[in-house]
Design a protein around this motif. Structure first.
Motif, mmCIF file in Angstrom:
data_model
loop_
_atom_site.group_PDB
_atom_site.id
_atom_site.type_symbol
_atom_site.label_atom_id
_atom_site.label_comp_id
_atom_site.label_asym_id
_atom_site.label_seq_id
_atom_site.Cartn_x
_atom_site.Cartn_y
_atom_site.Cartn_z
ATOM 1 N N THR A 247 19.755 -5.454 23.118
ATOM 2 C CA THR A 247 18.689 -6.261 23.711
ATOM 3 C C THR A 247 17.499 -5.358 24.030
ATOM 4 O O THR A 247 17.649 -4.144 24.133
ATOM 5 N N GLY A 248 16.344 -5.980 24.183
ATOM 6 C CA GLY A 248 15.170 -5.234 24.628
ATOM 7 C C GLY A 248 14.377 -4.538 23.552
ATOM 8 O O GLY A 248 13.420 -3.821 23.863
ATOM 9 N N LEU A 249 14.735 -4.736 22.265
ATOM 10 C CA LEU A 249 13.938 -4.134 21.202
ATOM 11 C C LEU A 249 12.589 -4.849 21.109
ATOM 12 O O LEU A 249 12.500 -6.061 21.266
ATOM 13 N N ILE A 250 11.541 -4.076 20.845
ATOM 14 C CA ILE A 250 10.184 -4.624 20.800
ATOM 15 C C ILE A 250 9.666 -4.549 19.373
ATOM 16 O O ILE A 250 9.584 -3.463 18.796
ATOM 17 N N PRO A 251 9.331 -5.702 18.781
ATOM 18 C CA PRO A 251 8.806 -5.701 17.403
ATOM 19 C C PRO A 251 7.597 -4.781 17.253
ATOM 20 O O PRO A 251 6.703 -4.764 18.091
ATOM 21 N N GLY A 252 7.621 -3.997 16.192
ATOM 22 C CA GLY A 252 6.535 -3.066 15.919
ATOM 23 C C GLY A 252 6.768 -1.668 16.451
ATOM 24 O O GLY A 252 6.120 -0.719 16.009
ATOM 25 N N ASN A 253 7.686 -1.522 17.401
ATOM 26 C CA ASN A 253 7.979 -0.201 17.962
ATOM 27 C C ASN A 253 8.913 0.582 17.036
ATOM 28 O O ASN A 253 9.757 0.001 16.346
ATOM 29 N N ASN A 254 8.759 1.910 17.055
ATOM 30 C CA ASN A 254 9.669 2.787 16.319
ATOM 31 C C ASN A 254 10.826 3.202 17.216
ATOM 32 O O ASN A 254 10.639 3.471 18.405
ATOM 33 N N TYR A 255 12.027 3.274 16.634
ATOM 34 C CA TYR A 255 13.217 3.726 17.351
ATOM 35 C C TYR A 255 13.892 4.813 16.523
ATOM 36 O O TYR A 255 13.983 4.710 15.300
ATOM 37 N N TYR A 256 14.338 5.857 17.223
ATOM 38 C CA TYR A 256 14.959 6.992 16.542
ATOM 39 C C TYR A 256 16.484 6.867 16.600
ATOM 40 O O TYR A 256 17.051 6.521 17.650
ATOM 41 N N LEU A 257 17.110 7.135 15.464
ATOM 42 C CA LEU A 257 18.563 7.085 15.359
ATOM 43 C C LEU A 257 19.103 8.497 15.176
ATOM 44 O O LEU A 257 18.467 9.338 14.534
ATOM 45 N N THR A 258 20.268 8.756 15.745
ATOM 46 C CA THR A 258 21.021 9.970 15.439
ATOM 47 C C THR A 258 22.244 9.551 14.648
ATOM 48 O O THR A 258 23.021 8.705 15.104
ATOM 49 N N ILE A 259 22.387 10.093 13.459
ATOM 50 C CA ILE A 259 23.459 9.711 12.546
ATOM 51 C C ILE A 259 24.423 10.889 12.418
ATOM 52 O O ILE A 259 24.014 11.996 12.042
ATOM 53 N N TYR A 260 25.700 10.643 12.725
ATOM 54 C CA TYR A 260 26.701 11.705 12.746
ATOM 55 C C TYR A 260 27.518 11.676 11.455
ATOM 56 O O TYR A 260 28.013 10.620 11.034
ATOM 57 N N LEU A 261 27.669 12.854 10.841
ATOM 58 C CA LEU A 261 28.334 12.968 9.548
ATOM 59 C C LEU A 261 29.699 13.630 9.689
ATOM 60 O O LEU A 261 29.977 14.310 10.683
#
Length: 276
Positions: A247-261
Motif C-alpha cells: 500500500t502507499g505507492l504513488i504513481p509516477g514515483n521511482n522505487y528502488y529494489l534490492t534483488i538477492y541472488l
C-alpha cells in the motif's frame, strides 16, 4: 545489447565533470586573489548550484535507471548545500569575532567552519566512491582513479579531469562493441515498472546462469520470493515480481529494489509506479 542509456549517462557525467573542473580551478584562483576573491566565490557558487550539481544529479539518475547503485552519489550531492551553508555561517561568525575582538566568537566560527569541511569531505567522498564504482563497472582504470582523486581536497580537480577524459574511452568501447563485461554481472536493462498492487516488471541482464532468491523494496517492509522466472539465463531476462499487501505507492514515483541472488550477491534496480 544496447548501451544507449549508459552512453547518455556518461555524456551527462562528462558535462558535469567539465563544470566541476572549472569550479575547482576558480576556487584555487580565488585563494590567491584578494580583491576579486569574493566575486570568484559568488561565480563558483552560482555555477555549482545551477549547472554542475544538476548535471551530475541527472547523470546519477540515468545510471540509477539502468539499475546501477549510485545512492551514495545522491547523498553526497544532497550534503553539498548544507555543508556550504554551515561553512558560510562559520566564516561569518569568525570574521565578526575578529572585527569585534571577540576571541570566543572567532573560535566558535572556526569550529563551525571545521565541521563544514568535514561535511563537504563526506559529500565528495560519497560522490567519488560512486564514480569509482562506475569505473569498476565499465572496466576503466582512469575513471576509477578519477573517483579516488575527487575525494582528496585541493587536487580533486585532477580527479574531475580524469573523469572527463575517461568518459570518451568508455563510450567508444560501448559503441564499438569492444566493452568486455566482468566475469560476473547482473544488472537492470531499461526502466522497470511497479503497479499499485505490488506487481513489478523489469528486465535483468546476466552474464551467467543464477537463481533469484528474493527481492525487497528499499525503505519499506515489503519483500517477496514470488519471482517468475526465478532463474536468470545468460542474456536479457524479463522478470515479474509480486509483492503482497503493498500500500502507499504513488504513481509516477521511482522505487528502488534490492534483488538477492543465489551466489550471495545482490543488485539494485529501479521501477516507476504505474497506475495501470
Amino acid at each position: 545489447m544496447s548501451f544507449e542509456t549508459d552512453i547518455e549517462g556518461l555524456k551527462e557525467l562528462k558535462d558535469a565533470s567539465l563544470w566541476f573542473i572549472i569550479i575547482e580551478i576558480l576556487a584555487i584562483i580565488g585563494e590567491f586573489a584578494s580583491v576579486a576573491a569574493l566575486v570568484i566565490a559568488v561565480i563558483d557558487l552560482v555555477l555549482l548550484f545551477t549547472i554542475a550539481i544538476p548535471k551530475l544529479r541527472h547523470a546519477f539518475q540515468i545510471f540509477a535507471s539502468t539499475g546501477k547503485n549510485v545512492s551514495k552519489g545522491f547523498t553526497g550531492l544532497n550534503l553539498i548545500l548544507p555543508g556550504i551553508v554551515v561553512e558560510l555561517l562559520g566564516g561569518a561568525l569568525a570574521i565578526a569575532g575578529l572585527f569585534s575582538s571577540s576571541v570566543s566568537l572567532a573560535i566558535v566560527g572556526g569550529v563551525i567552519v571545521f565541521l563544514a569541511a568535514i561535511i563537504l569531505f563526506i559529500a565528495y567522498l560519497l560522490i567519488g566512491i560512486d564514480i569509482f564504482n562506475l569505473g569498476n563497472f565499465y572496466n576503466n582504470d582512469m575513471l576509477k582513479i578519477g573517483g579516488i582523486l575527487i575525494i582528496i581536497p585541493f587536487i580533486s580537480f585532477i580527479g574531475w579531469i580524469l573523469t572527463y577524459v575517461s568518459v570518451d574511452e568508455v563510450i567508444n568501447k560501448l559503441r564499438g562493441g569492444t566493452y568486455v563485461p566482468q566475469q560476473f554481472q547482473v544488472y537492470q536493462v531499461g526502466q522497470g515498472i511497479i503497479r499499485l498492487d505490488g506487481t513489478a516488471n523489469l528486465t535483468l541482464f546476466s552474464s551467467i546462469n543464477v537463481n533469484v532468491v528474493s527481492a525487497s523494496i528499499d525503505n519499506t517492509p515489503y519483500t517477496t520470493t514470488n519471482i517468475i522466472p526465478n532463474v536468470l539465463n545468460v542474456g536479457n531476462n524479463f522478470i515479474t515480481m509480486k509483492f503482497a499487501g503493498v500500500t502507499g505507492l504513488i504513481p509516477g514515483n521511482n522505487y528502488y529494489l534490492t534483488i538477492y541472488l543465489s551466489n550471495g550477491t545482490s543488485i539494485k534496480a529501479v521501477v516507476t509506479c504505474s497506475s495501470t
